[in-house]
Enzyme design. Structure first.
Site, PDB file in Angstrom:
ATOM      1  CE  LYS A 177      -8.455  86.785 121.526  1.00  0.00           C
ATOM      2  NZ  LYS A 177      -8.253  86.473 120.080  1.00  0.00           N
ATOM      3  CD  GLU A 252      -6.208  71.010 118.254  1.00  0.00           C
ATOM      4  OE1 GLU A 252      -4.960  70.918 118.283  1.00  0.00           O
ATOM      5  OE2 GLU A 252      -6.846  71.447 117.299  1.00  0.00           O
ATOM      6  CB  CYS A 286      -2.911  71.798 115.006  1.00  0.00           C
ATOM      7  SG  CYS A 286      -4.587  71.179 114.742  1.00  0.00           S
ATOM      8  CD  GLU A 385       2.328  73.125 115.736  1.00  0.00           C
ATOM      9  OE1 GLU A 385       1.318  72.544 115.305  1.00  0.00           O
ATOM     10  OE2 GLU A 385       2.313  73.825 116.781  1.00  0.00           O
TER      11      GLU A 385
END
Length: 481
Positions: A177, A252, A286, A385
């Site tokens: 996906k 992750e 990231c 983040e």
């Protein structure tokens, strides 16, 4: 305008059962360039069933046979390189030079796991050294089975290669996906599967969002493992769904990575590595080293060098040769980062550079590259983040303080250490809680080295032999010698 209302299942493009459609936007022109299906759980059922049917034959093939197809993916991506670079820039907003790096990374990943697949044959049935007389044991590596692979929007074709290449090398069959935000580049994988004659059902590609495809895939009872890259919020939901049936997961997730610039560092060289670690891909990384810990002895020259380099960034059309930073990938992500900028305004953070220091292009989801200094460790900008071109800096007075503040985070994906000597930088790096630590370097991510983090940055590793191991189960046969 393209209408992506079909799913790739069992080597056929078939109409999605989903009725909802989602816009796909060019982040520079802000124009809708495609519509993609949101998907439907029935699509997942069909794709998983196809992968389950294909599994016995695919897993029975030798590693050398599977390697042939992985080399085929690498060859086909190489032939399409220029076109896919432009398509990725158009859909994602990253500049062409960055899109080129992405394509080369993906190609290298398929090549690496082709070699790993070939080497897997020789590892099967290796004897295990035992301390008991008259008994022998042999070790085998079997594929996990049917795997669900869910990838993010910030690195099209790269994160899918990190998952798909080792999964196929291991003998797994896959339901992939890609992100509904950047579906256009990933469609090439289905086209390549047909081109190279990949057996039906080995790769199934489903377009859709979390509701239509992601959640049903993570929860599907016939999916043996889910590998997910994305936000912590969604990753936790994936983990919960997999736990309902004790399925394996690789996650992750987020990061808030530090870059430590020590008192013996060259401020000019350090500035280059700081820039590469934060403003690449407009900060949508990231592993972005978004917390700068700089020794007070070199703080002033470093901030001056960073201001100069930030001013030199050229924001504009990602397809234009002179552009060095593109727009945010979506209006939604720009709004999320703007929320943090509003918090910075409320907190009165000191901006070395922000939107007041440049004029933004008249169109596109752009944000000004921003640098704050002396950011309190309690600030949300320091701790959360941001996923945008926003760097937060703090001065430190010692190596010990730099290490302590670097490790004072919920995340532990990556870090960078800049020092006058590699020996000192490596010593500091050994004390950092992170999966990858760069030593006097830009962020080099290589197929031979592992990728993943500690703490809230995830579970498991991608890339390297660890990436292959993530799709293998270990089996021992033990008996009389």
């Amino acid at each position: 305008m393209q209408r992506l209302d079909q799913q790739f299942i069992d080597n056929h493009w078939v109409a999605s059962r989903g009725e909802r459609r989602l816009p796909v936007t060019n982040p520079y022109t802000e124009a809708v360039i495609a519509e993609v299906t949101a998907g439907h759980p029935a699509d997942v059922d069909a794709a998983v069933a196809a992968a389950r049917r294909a599994l016995p034959t695919w897993r029975a093939r030798s590693g050398a046979e599977r390697a042939h197809y992985l080399d085929g993916f690498a060859d086909a991506l190489t032939r399409r390189r220029e076109a896919l670079m432009r398509l990725s820039s158009t859909n994602n907003g990253k500049v062409l030079a960055e899109a080129a790096i992405d394509l080369d990374d993906a190609i290298a990943c398929y090549r690496y796991y082709a070699d790993q697949a070939r080497a897997l044959d020789a590892r099967q049935g290796r004897p295990v050294t035992l301390g008991m007389e008259g008994v022998e044991a042999r070790c085998y590596h079997d594929p996990v089975g049917v795997v669900g692979l869910i990838t993010p929007w910030n690195f099209p074709l790269v994160t899918s290669a990190w998952k798909l290449a080792p999964a196929l090398a291991a003998g797994c069959t896959a339901v992939l996906k890609p992100s509904e935000v950047t579906p256009l580049p990933e469609r090439a994988l289905a086209e390549i599967a047909l081109e190279i004659g990949l057996p039906a059902g080995v790769l199934n590609l489903l377009h859709g969002d979390g509701e239509g495809i992601g959640a049903p895939l993570a929860a599907h009872p016939s999916v043996d493992k889910v590998s997910f890259t994305g936000s912590n919020r969604v990753g936790e939901a994936v983990m919960h769904a997999a736990a309902e049936r004790t399925a394996g997961v690789s996650l992750e997730l987020g990061g808030k990575s530090p870059i430590l610039v020590m008192d013996d560092a060259d401020p000019e060289r350090a500035a280059d590595w700081v820039m590469a670690g934060l403003y690449f891909n407009a900060g949508q990384i990231c592993s972005a080293t978004s917390r700068l810990l700089v020794h007070e002895a070199v703080a002033e020259p470093l901030y001056a060098a960073l201001a100069e380099r930030i001013d030199a960034l050229v924001l504009g059309d990602p397809l234009a040769e002179g552009t060095t930073m593109g727009p945010m990938t979506s209006a939604r992500q720009r709004e999320a980062v703007q929320g943090y900028l509003a918090i910075a305004e409320q907190e009165g953070l000191a901006a070395v550079r922000d939107a007041r220091h440049r004029e933004l292009p008249g169109q596109g989801f752009f944000l000004a590259p921003t640098l704050y200094r002396d950011v309190p460790v309690e600030s949300r900008l320091w701790r959360e983040e941001i996923f945008g071109p926003v760097l937060c800096g703090r001065s430190v007075d010692s190596e010990a303080q730099a290490i302590r503040l670097a490790n004072d985070s919920d995340f532990g994906l990556a870090a960078t250490v800049v020092s006058g000597t590699a020996e000192r930088a490596r010593r500091i790096g050994r004390q950092l809680q992170a999966g990858s630590v760069w030593i006097n370097s830009e962020q080099l991510v290589l197929p031979e080295t592992g990728w993943g983090g500690v703490k809230r940055s995830g579970i498991g590793r991608e890339l390297g032999p660890w990436g292959l191991a993530a799709y293998l189960e270990v089996k021992h046969q033990i008996g009389a010698a």
